[in-house]
Design a protein around this motif. Sequence first.
Motif, PDB file in Angstrom:
ATOM      1  N   ILE A 205       0.832  -1.204   0.000  1.00 27.23           N
ATOM      2  CA  ILE A 205       0.000   0.000   0.000  1.00 27.23           C
ATOM      3  C   ILE A 205       0.867   1.255   0.000  1.00 27.23           C
ATOM      4  CG2 ILE A 205      -2.007  -1.060   1.065  1.00 27.23           C
ATOM      5  CD1 ILE A 205      -1.100  -0.081   3.743  1.00 27.23           C
ATOM      6  N   GLU A 206       0.318   2.333  -0.528  1.00 26.93           N
ATOM      7  CA  GLU A 206       1.010   3.611  -0.593  1.00 26.93           C
ATOM      8  C   GLU A 206       0.313   4.611   0.321  1.00 26.93           C
ATOM      9  OE1 GLU A 206       3.788   3.992  -2.116  1.00 26.93           O
ATOM     10  OE2 GLU A 206       3.804   2.076  -3.208  1.00 26.93           O
ATOM     11  N   LEU A 207       1.031   5.644   0.699  1.00 27.58           N
ATOM     12  CA  LEU A 207       0.483   6.650   1.608  1.00 27.58           C
ATOM     13  C   LEU A 207      -0.806   7.262   1.053  1.00 27.58           C
ATOM     14  CD1 LEU A 207       0.787   8.268   4.217  1.00 27.58           C
ATOM     15  CD2 LEU A 207       2.220   9.897   2.964  1.00 27.58           C
ATOM     16  N   ASN A 293       4.248  -1.632   6.985  1.00 25.44           N
ATOM     17  CA  ASN A 293       4.347  -1.316   5.556  1.00 25.44           C
ATOM     18  C   ASN A 293       5.681  -0.661   5.193  1.00 25.44           C
ATOM     19  OD1 ASN A 293       2.725  -1.088   2.907  1.00 25.44           O
ATOM     20  ND2 ASN A 293       3.478   0.994   3.191  1.00 25.44           N
ATOM     21  N   ASP A 294       5.929   0.534   5.746  1.00 27.10           N
ATOM     22  CA  ASP A 294       7.098   1.307   5.327  1.00 27.10           C
ATOM     23  C   ASP A 294       8.419   0.613   5.652  1.00 27.10           C
ATOM     24  OD1 ASP A 294       5.177   3.118   4.609  1.00 27.10           O
ATOM     25  OD2 ASP A 294       5.430   4.381   6.384  1.00 27.10           O
ATOM     26  N   TYR A 295       8.520   0.063   6.867  1.00 25.63           N
ATOM     27  CA  TYR A 295       9.752  -0.621   7.264  1.00 25.63           C
ATOM     28  C   TYR A 295      10.029  -1.803   6.334  1.00 25.63           C
ATOM     29  CZ  TYR A 295      13.108  -3.077  10.276  1.00 25.63           C
ATOM     30  OH  TYR A 295      14.221  -3.719  10.768  1.00 25.63           O
ATOM     31  N   LYS A 296       8.992  -2.540   5.984  1.00 30.64           N
ATOM     32  CA  LYS A 296       9.170  -3.707   5.115  1.00 30.64           C
ATOM     33  C   LYS A 296       9.668  -3.297   3.730  1.00 30.64           C
ATOM     34  CE  LYS A 296       6.970  -7.849   3.292  1.00 30.64           C
ATOM     35  NZ  LYS A 296       5.736  -8.662   3.194  1.00 30.64           N
ATOM     36  N   LYS A 297       9.228  -2.160   3.236  1.00 30.39           N
ATOM     37  CA  LYS A 297       9.683  -1.700   1.930  1.00 30.39           C
ATOM     38  C   LYS A 297      11.195  -1.495   1.910  1.00 30.39           C
ATOM     39  CE  LYS A 297       5.497   0.588   0.257  1.00 30.39           C
ATOM     40  NZ  LYS A 297       4.892   1.875  -0.163  1.00 30.39           N
ATOM     41  N   ARG A 298      11.737  -1.133   3.039  1.00 33.61           N
ATOM     42  CA  ARG A 298      13.177  -0.862   3.095  1.00 33.61           C
ATOM     43  C   ARG A 298      13.998  -2.092   3.466  1.00 33.61           C
ATOM     44  NH1 ARG A 298      16.149   4.323   5.935  1.00 33.61           N
ATOM     45  NH2 ARG A 298      18.253   3.783   5.274  1.00 33.61           N
ATOM     46  N   PHE A 299      13.484  -2.887   4.426  1.00 31.97           N
ATOM     47  CA  PHE A 299      14.298  -3.980   4.948  1.00 31.97           C
ATOM     48  C   PHE A 299      13.802  -5.376   4.563  1.00 31.97           C
ATOM     49  CE2 PHE A 299      14.965  -0.430   7.966  1.00 31.97           C
ATOM     50  CZ  PHE A 299      16.341  -0.279   7.798  1.00 31.97           C
ATOM     51  N   GLY A 300      12.611  -5.464   3.991  1.00 32.02           N
ATOM     52  CA  GLY A 300      12.147  -6.745   3.482  1.00 32.02           C
ATOM     53  C   GLY A 300      11.279  -7.558   4.412  1.00 32.02           C
ATOM     54  N   TYR A 301      11.019  -7.078   5.602  1.00 31.29           N
ATOM     55  CA  TYR A 301      10.142  -7.781   6.555  1.00 31.29           C
ATOM     56  C   TYR A 301       9.520  -6.753   7.481  1.00 31.29           C
ATOM     57  CZ  TYR A 301      14.345  -7.259   9.423  1.00 31.29           C
ATOM     58  OH  TYR A 301      15.430  -6.740  10.089  1.00 31.29           O
ATOM     59  N   GLY A 322      -6.179  -5.057  16.043  1.00 37.22           N
ATOM     60  CA  GLY A 322      -7.475  -4.668  15.504  1.00 37.22           C
ATOM     61  C   GLY A 322      -7.344  -3.564  14.472  1.00 37.22           C
ATOM     62  N   CYS A 323      -6.409  -2.639  14.716  1.00 34.60           N
ATOM     63  CA  CYS A 323      -6.183  -1.544  13.783  1.00 34.60           C
ATOM     64  C   CYS A 323      -5.635  -2.074  12.454  1.00 34.60           C
ATOM     65  CB  CYS A 323      -5.223  -0.534  14.401  1.00 34.60           C
ATOM     66  SG  CYS A 323      -5.043   0.985  13.451  1.00 34.60           S
ATOM     67  N   ILE A 324      -4.747  -3.051  12.519  1.00 38.45           N
ATOM     68  CA  ILE A 324      -4.219  -3.656  11.289  1.00 38.45           C
ATOM     69  C   ILE A 324      -5.348  -4.264  10.466  1.00 38.45           C
ATOM     70  CG2 ILE A 324      -2.768  -5.508  10.366  1.00 38.45           C
ATOM     71  CD1 ILE A 324      -0.918  -5.116  12.771  1.00 38.45           C
ATOM     72  N   ASN A 325      -6.221  -4.986  11.133  1.00 37.57           N
ATOM     73  CA  ASN A 325      -7.329  -5.625  10.420  1.00 37.57           C
ATOM     74  C   ASN A 325      -8.321  -4.602   9.869  1.00 37.57           C
ATOM     75  OD1 ASN A 325      -6.426  -8.295  10.732  1.00 37.57           O
ATOM     76  ND2 ASN A 325      -7.326  -8.449  12.769  1.00 37.57           N
ATOM     77  N   LYS A 326      -8.537  -3.523  10.623  1.00 39.09           N
ATOM     78  CA  LYS A 326      -9.397  -2.449  10.107  1.00 39.09           C
ATOM     79  C   LYS A 326      -8.786  -1.829   8.856  1.00 39.09           C
ATOM     80  CE  LYS A 326     -11.462  -1.025  14.527  1.00 39.09           C
ATOM     81  NZ  LYS A 326     -11.552   0.062  15.521  1.00 39.09           N
ATOM     82  N   LEU A 327      -7.476  -1.643   8.874  1.00 39.65           N
ATOM     83  CA  LEU A 327      -6.789  -1.082   7.708  1.00 39.65           C
ATOM     84  C   LEU A 327      -6.932  -2.007   6.507  1.00 39.65           C
ATOM     85  CD1 LEU A 327      -4.911   0.994   6.378  1.00 39.65           C
ATOM     86  CD2 LEU A 327      -2.975  -0.290   7.318  1.00 39.65           C
ATOM     87  N   ASN A 328      -6.766  -3.302   6.738  1.00 33.37           N
ATOM     88  CA  ASN A 328      -6.893  -4.259   5.641  1.00 33.37           C
ATOM     89  C   ASN A 328      -8.294  -4.211   5.024  1.00 33.37           C
ATOM     90  OD1 ASN A 328      -5.816  -6.657   4.132  1.00 33.37           O
ATOM     91  ND2 ASN A 328      -7.522  -7.652   5.166  1.00 33.37           N
ATOM     92  N   ASN A 329      -9.298  -4.162   5.889  1.00 33.95           N
ATOM     93  CA  ASN A 329     -10.677  -4.103   5.394  1.00 33.95           C
ATOM     94  C   ASN A 329     -10.947  -2.791   4.652  1.00 33.95           C
ATOM     95  OD1 ASN A 329     -11.260  -6.621   6.502  1.00 33.95           O
ATOM     96  ND2 ASN A 329     -11.985  -5.750   8.438  1.00 33.95           N
TER      97      ASN A 329
END
Length: 341
Positions: A205-207, A293-301, A322-329
């Motif tokens: 995902i992007e900002l 999201n952002d950390y994974k883009k740089r370091f891979g995990y 819960g916030c992660i799941n809300k974001l996914n939805n």
Amino acid sequence: MGYQIKTEDFDAVLKDLSQNYRIFAPRLYAGAGAFSDTDRVEYGEIGSIGDIEFDKKSDFSFKEVLFPQSEVLFYFTEDEVKTASEEPKGNIIFLRSCDLHAVRRFDEIYLKNDFEDLYYARLRNKTKFILMGCPKSFENCFCVDMGTNTCDAYDAYVKADEDFVFVDSGWEALTEKLEGKSKVVSVTPEFVQENPVHVEIPEGIELKDVLGLPMWEEYNNRCIACGRCNFVCPTCTCFTMQDIFYQENGKVGERRRVWASCHVDGYTDMAGGHCFRNSKAERMRFKVMHKVNDYKKRFGYHMCVGCGRCDDICPEYISFSGCINKLNNAIKEKETDDNEE
């Protein structure tokens, strides 16, 4: 190679190691919790295996051993600067798999992020990690979905019962002390295989995809910007600087590195009175995006290791999972709406 050793003999090994190492593990502090007559599990120095709290998740992480809450970097006068002295002893830290994965996150930030941080490196290079098993999940943990429930990058693994301690040692200095006091047995670390909490993380995902999501506004009303979630998190690495001037001489003092939090006021203040992310909604969005999201883009995990301490500690009962799941939805709904248009 595994060893079975009597508890009193293992305590003797720890005492011997303490000549050159400070030994830290989760300890139960009776009556020291947030409310009256409640306990707290926190990292502290130990002298025996009996001091370690194996059956409860620590309320705070191991990180303050390697990344002190307030750390003197150097002393200064008008004419010179002196780097703070190094702690003469090394560290031994008892920790769980998720926290051992968190060490890797710290290493990325402080050892491999363009330059090596002297203060972290000199503590890290003298630290040994002893794994504690997790036969079952604790409340709010979601380490399985984050892939941090198992690990093999430990110096030793320890399991204790009433009479014996079982050790899987890959650390030569420890192995030497165990031989002659123990018998060889097969020892396999215990790793949790299932959590009651699950997360589904949106990928790539992007900002621009999350800036206007209505879900963030919920946190304007709920979050009180106390920063407790950041301070208990084993992967939060942010700090600020404080210059302390001695009263006897205002031109002499020390500079300290002090923990900071992306949730508290002042974190994004800049010269000229500019401040980014004023609202609590913006701060929550920043933290969530950074962790998954952002950390994974740089370091891979992912940065988050799923320990669940942020959920445990929040006075407003905000759930990060819960916030992660809300974001996914929310992302899925946005994609559906965009496709329909």
